[in-house]
Design a protein around this motif. Structure first.
Motif, PDB file in Angstrom:
ATOM      1  N   TYR A  95       0.878  -1.166   0.000  1.00 27.58           N
ATOM      2  CA  TYR A  95       0.000   0.000   0.000  1.00 27.58           C
ATOM      3  C   TYR A  95       0.916   1.216   0.000  1.00 27.58           C
ATOM      4  O   TYR A  95       1.984   1.182   0.631  1.00 27.58           O
ATOM      5  CB  TYR A  95      -0.851  -0.047   1.266  1.00 27.58           C
ATOM      6  N   TYR A 163     -11.370  13.082   7.977  1.00 27.20           N
ATOM      7  CA  TYR A 163     -11.489  11.681   8.376  1.00 27.20           C
ATOM      8  C   TYR A 163     -11.859  11.489   9.849  1.00 27.20           C
ATOM      9  O   TYR A 163     -12.160  10.376  10.262  1.00 27.20           O
ATOM     10  CB  TYR A 163     -10.242  10.887   7.967  1.00 27.20           C
ATOM     11  N   THR A 220     -11.277   3.140  -7.408  1.00 27.71           N
ATOM     12  CA  THR A 220     -11.743   1.756  -7.532  1.00 27.71           C
ATOM     13  C   THR A 220     -13.178   1.756  -8.056  1.00 27.71           C
ATOM     14  O   THR A 220     -13.554   0.912  -8.883  1.00 27.71           O
ATOM     15  CB  THR A 220     -11.689   1.032  -6.172  1.00 27.71           C
TER      16      THR A 220
END
Ligand code: PPE
Length: 307
Positions: A95, A163, A220
């Motif tokens: 990642y 976040y 994605t």
């Protein structure tokens, strides 16, 4: 705990993982003034390759632009930094976490006084919601926390500070015994998971919330829409309500970390597929095949790290 990898790219230099430190006065620590990306590198027949690297770097630049952050590197330099870091860390799959923050030197609410500091980290991250989740699916809870909207903190920019909103939703879901949260916007429509986009399948057709609903413009998500259409499925971007989730034949999350993870239940209502349904399975397989370079027509999504 994350296993350290050898080097971290910090403002143009490769430094040892253990030396990748910042000062407590760093602006972003106090005010959430950072933007970031999450990218995966997959093992392919031709060596490690980074999935849709340019799109991720471009999104990082867009996020920075929103917050008036002048990133002192070009897209090409950041692409090269990512490739070089995977090479030097000798990773076959990992990642990547590019991060641009307001750094050290000034305090106070005007971020532009603090310098922009840029880094890239790598680590090995397995299945984000667990290996088993990829097969059996996860249980999600609609959060009581609303997603930040376009006029609060634009959801299209991946800012570190926003976040903490996803974190509230995630903690609520975990404490209630679920695996993941799904957030609604202020008009009650579905946006995304705490770190994933969401798709539903009904009568062989796919639907996912439009970007205007307030989800992240997931890379994605974009890949899956293309894969699904190429497989012959109709895909629509339309507003979804919680009812659409409860009554779906199948549903799944998409994200760099989560890849394609099926949903098994939403708010204690089992989906018709009760696990990974056939459409989800086909799309998940196509996604992993594309990411691992096994499908020629999607090779353009992969940037070999070279070496
Ligand atoms: N929605 C949100 C809120 C989100 O954070 C992500 C990525 C997505 C959708 C999917 O976007 P994309 O990765 O471009 O397909 N979340 C990143 C952070 C995960 C983390 O826990 O950290 C990720 O998947 O890398």
């Amino acid at each position: 705990m994350i296993e350290p990898t050898s080097k971290v790219w910090m403002d143009g230099k490769l430094v040892d993982w253990g030396d990748a430190r910042i000062h407590l006065l760093t602006h972003a620590l106090h005010y959430g003034t950072g933007v970031f990306e999450g990218i995966r590198c997959y093992a392919t027949e031709r060596g490690p390759a980074i999935f849709r690297l340019r799109e991720h770097v471009r999104r990082l630049m867009r996020s920075a632009h929103l917050y008036h952050m002048e990133v002192p590197y070009s897209e090409e330099e950041l692409v090269d930094a990512c490739r070089a870091l995977v090479r030097v860390n000798d990773l076959s799959a990992c990642y990547l976490r590019p991060l641009a923050i307001r750094g050290y030197g000034e305090m106070g609410l005007n971020p532009v006084l603090a310098p922009v500091e840029v880094s890239v980290l790598t680590w090995v991250w397995g299945a984000f919601l667990g290996e088993e989740a990829l097969e059996s699916g996860v249980r999600a809870k609609i959060s009581s926390w609303k997603r930040n909207d376009h006029n609060m903190l634009p959801p299209g920019a991946k800012a570190t500070g926003q976040y903490i909103n996803s974190g509230l939703a995630k903690m609520e879901a975990l404490k209630a015994g679920y695996d993941e949260a799904i957030m609604l916007n202020t008009t009650g429509h579905v946006t995304d998971g705490s770190g994933e986009n969401v798709f539903v399948v009904r009568d062989g057709e796919l639907a996912t919330p439009p970007i205007s609903a307030g989800c992240l413009d997931g890379i994605t998500r974009d890949s899956v829409m293309r894969l699904a259409r190429d497989l012959g499925y109709a895909v629509t971007e339309r507003d979804l309500t919680r009812f659409d989730l409860y009554t779906a034949d199948e549903a799944f999350f998409t994200g760099t970390a989560a890849e394609v993870t099926p949903l098994r239940e939403v708010d204690d209502r089992a989906l018709a597929s009760d696990g990974r349904g056939p459409v989800t399975k086909e799309i998940q397989q196509a996604f992993f095949d594309a990411a691992h370079g096994r499908i020629e027509r999607y090779r353009g999504w992969l940037t070999p790290v070279g070496g």
